[in-house]
Write a protein that holds these residues in place. Structure first.
Motif, PDB file in Angstrom:
ATOM      1  N   GLY A 296      31.658  45.392  46.493  1.00  0.00           N
ATOM      2  CA  GLY A 296      32.442  44.175  46.669  1.00  0.00           C
ATOM      3  C   GLY A 296      33.731  44.134  45.859  1.00  0.00           C
ATOM      4  N   TYR A 297      33.918  45.116  44.949  1.00  0.00           N
ATOM      5  CA  TYR A 297      35.133  45.158  44.137  1.00  0.00           C
ATOM      6  C   TYR A 297      35.783  46.524  44.261  1.00  0.00           C
ATOM      7  CZ  TYR A 297      33.029  41.015  42.124  1.00  0.00           C
ATOM      8  OH  TYR A 297      32.454  39.786  41.959  1.00  0.00           O
ATOM      9  N   LYS A 298      37.096  46.531  44.520  1.00  0.00           N
ATOM     10  CA  LYS A 298      37.824  47.797  44.657  1.00  0.00           C
ATOM     11  C   LYS A 298      38.344  48.315  43.317  1.00  0.00           C
ATOM     12  CE  LYS A 298      39.193  47.364  49.425  1.00  0.00           C
ATOM     13  NZ  LYS A 298      40.226  47.532  50.408  1.00  0.00           N
ATOM     14  N   LYS A 299      38.769  47.406  42.452  1.00  0.00           N
ATOM     15  CA  LYS A 299      39.368  47.780  41.170  1.00  0.00           C
ATOM     16  C   LYS A 299      38.798  46.907  40.062  1.00  0.00           C
ATOM     17  CE  LYS A 299      42.914  50.509  42.546  1.00  0.00           C
ATOM     18  NZ  LYS A 299      42.981  51.882  42.157  1.00  0.00           N
ATOM     19  N   ILE A 300      38.859  47.429  38.851  1.00  0.00           N
ATOM     20  CA  ILE A 300      38.535  46.676  37.642  1.00  0.00           C
ATOM     21  C   ILE A 300      39.731  46.821  36.714  1.00  0.00           C
ATOM     22  CG2 ILE A 300      37.019  46.502  35.638  1.00  0.00           C
ATOM     23  CD1 ILE A 300      34.808  47.737  37.357  1.00  0.00           C
ATOM     24  N   ALA A 301      40.216  45.707  36.203  1.00  0.00           N
ATOM     25  CA  ALA A 301      41.358  45.732  35.283  1.00  0.00           C
ATOM     26  C   ALA A 301      40.968  45.017  33.994  1.00  0.00           C
ATOM     27  CB  ALA A 301      42.568  45.053  35.915  1.00  0.00           C
ATOM     28  N   MET A 302      41.451  45.550  32.866  1.00  0.00           N
ATOM     29  CA  MET A 302      41.175  44.926  31.578  1.00  0.00           C
ATOM     30  C   MET A 302      42.502  44.610  30.898  1.00  0.00           C
ATOM     31  SD  MET A 302      38.542  46.068  28.565  1.00  0.00           S
ATOM     32  CE  MET A 302      39.277  47.649  28.260  1.00  0.00           C
ATOM     33  N   GLU A 303      42.563  43.403  30.321  1.00  0.00           N
ATOM     34  CA  GLU A 303      43.779  42.975  29.633  1.00  0.00           C
ATOM     35  C   GLU A 303      43.407  42.059  28.479  1.00  0.00           C
ATOM     36  OE1 GLU A 303      45.594  41.585  33.171  1.00  0.00           O
ATOM     37  OE2 GLU A 303      44.553  39.674  33.160  1.00  0.00           O
ATOM     38  N   ASP A 304      44.280  42.007  27.503  1.00  0.00           N
ATOM     39  CA  ASP A 304      44.123  41.082  26.382  1.00  0.00           C
ATOM     40  C   ASP A 304      45.184  39.997  26.498  1.00  0.00           C
ATOM     41  OD1 ASP A 304      41.980  42.392  25.264  1.00  0.00           O
ATOM     42  OD2 ASP A 304      43.141  43.406  23.708  1.00  0.00           O
ATOM     43  N   VAL A 305      44.760  38.760  26.308  1.00  0.00           N
ATOM     44  CA  VAL A 305      45.689  37.642  26.251  1.00  0.00           C
ATOM     45  C   VAL A 305      45.748  37.233  24.783  1.00  0.00           C
ATOM     46  CG1 VAL A 305      46.288  35.363  27.142  1.00  0.00           C
ATOM     47  CG2 VAL A 305      44.962  36.954  28.567  1.00  0.00           C
ATOM     48  N   VAL A 306      46.909  37.386  24.179  1.00  0.00           N
ATOM     49  CA  VAL A 306      47.090  37.191  22.741  1.00  0.00           C
ATOM     50  C   VAL A 306      47.726  35.827  22.504  1.00  0.00           C
ATOM     51  CG1 VAL A 306      48.127  38.145  20.651  1.00  0.00           C
ATOM     52  CG2 VAL A 306      47.421  39.689  22.504  1.00  0.00           C
TER      53      VAL A 306
ATOM     54  N   VAL B  82      40.004  39.978  28.910  1.00  0.00           N
ATOM     55  CA  VAL B  82      39.661  39.604  30.281  1.00  0.00           C
ATOM     56  C   VAL B  82      39.374  40.872  31.075  1.00  0.00           C
ATOM     57  CG1 VAL B  82      40.482  38.450  32.362  1.00  0.00           C
ATOM     58  CG2 VAL B  82      41.193  37.600  30.110  1.00  0.00           C
ATOM     59  N   ILE B  83      38.248  40.876  31.759  1.00  0.00           N
ATOM     60  CA  ILE B  83      37.917  41.969  32.680  1.00  0.00           C
ATOM     61  C   ILE B  83      37.945  41.360  34.084  1.00  0.00           C
ATOM     62  CG2 ILE B  83      36.217  43.661  33.408  1.00  0.00           C
ATOM     63  CD1 ILE B  83      35.325  43.748  30.446  1.00  0.00           C
ATOM     64  N   ASN B  84      38.946  41.758  34.849  1.00  0.00           N
ATOM     65  CA  ASN B  84      39.126  41.260  36.223  1.00  0.00           C
ATOM     66  C   ASN B  84      38.411  42.173  37.193  1.00  0.00           C
ATOM     67  OD1 ASN B  84      40.991  39.019  35.928  1.00  0.00           O
ATOM     68  ND2 ASN B  84      42.478  40.544  35.262  1.00  0.00           N
ATOM     69  N   LEU B  85      37.590  41.573  38.035  1.00  0.00           N
ATOM     70  CA  LEU B  85      36.889  42.300  39.095  1.00  0.00           C
ATOM     71  C   LEU B  85      37.657  42.012  40.371  1.00  0.00           C
ATOM     72  CD1 LEU B  85      33.354  41.203  37.939  1.00  0.00           C
ATOM     73  CD2 LEU B  85      34.440  43.403  37.510  1.00  0.00           C
ATOM     74  N   LYS B  86      38.423  42.991  40.826  1.00  0.00           N
ATOM     75  CA  LYS B  86      39.360  42.789  41.933  1.00  0.00           C
ATOM     76  C   LYS B  86      38.759  43.255  43.259  1.00  0.00           C
ATOM     77  CE  LYS B  86      43.443  43.112  39.056  1.00  0.00           C
ATOM     78  NZ  LYS B  86      44.094  41.865  39.421  1.00  0.00           N
ATOM     79  N   ALA B  87      38.658  42.314  44.198  1.00  0.00           N
ATOM     80  CA  ALA B  87      38.112  42.642  45.511  1.00  0.00           C
ATOM     81  C   ALA B  87      39.135  43.371  46.365  1.00  0.00           C
ATOM     82  CB  ALA B  87      37.638  41.361  46.220  1.00  0.00           C
TER      83      ALA B  87
END
Length: 141
Positions: free
Chosen positions: A59-69, A135-140
């Motif tokens: 159900g997810y094509k990509k996973i992206a990780m980012e920090d919001v400071v 934040v770990i985004n689960l991208k569909a």
């Protein structure tokens, strides 16, 4: 103490172990961000993109990780609903968070999730030290 072969061996073994005790590894500290790292998304709030990979979760094509400071007193206002399912955690500091109908103080190590198309989120750093939301985004798509 009378020096014999057994005492000499014990003394030698002890002297060899002392450097090992001194050289024990220490855990790596989390990366600390400066006030200009990443891209400013709101006053006092910066986004640092950490990486993206293909997902192996159905159900997810990509996973992206980012920090919001969040600098002290930095705030991100309640915005549109989330574009992706995501999991968030605080890696440093403390944030006042509104996520959907929940309001809570997120401290270091706390974790929560937001649903695509259903959750609006806001966060404020009321403290005197920098706060980081990972934040770990689960991208569909």
């Amino acid at each position: 103490m009378k020096m014999n072969r057994r005492n000499a061996f014990a003394l030698g073994a002890t002297s060899l172990s002392i450097p090992l005790l001194v050289a024990l590894p220490t855990p790596a500290a989390a990366k600390t961000y400066g006030p200009t790292d990443g891209k400013e998304i709101f006053p006092g709030v910066r986004l640092v993109e950490l990486g993206t990979r293909d997902s192996h979760i159905k159900g997810y094509k990509k996973i992206a990780m980012e920090d919001v400071v969040y600098q002290p007193k930095g705030s991100s206002p309640l915005g549109d609903v989330m574009a992706d399912d995501m999991v968030c955690t605080v890696t440093e500091g403390e944030l006042q968070v509104t996520a959907g109908d929940m309001q809570f103080t997120a401290k270091e190590g706390d974790v929560w999730s937001c649903g695509k198309g259903s959750t609006k989120e806001a966060a404020t750093n009321n403290g005197t030290a920098v706060a980081v939301m990972r934040v770990i985004n689960l991208k569909a798509e």
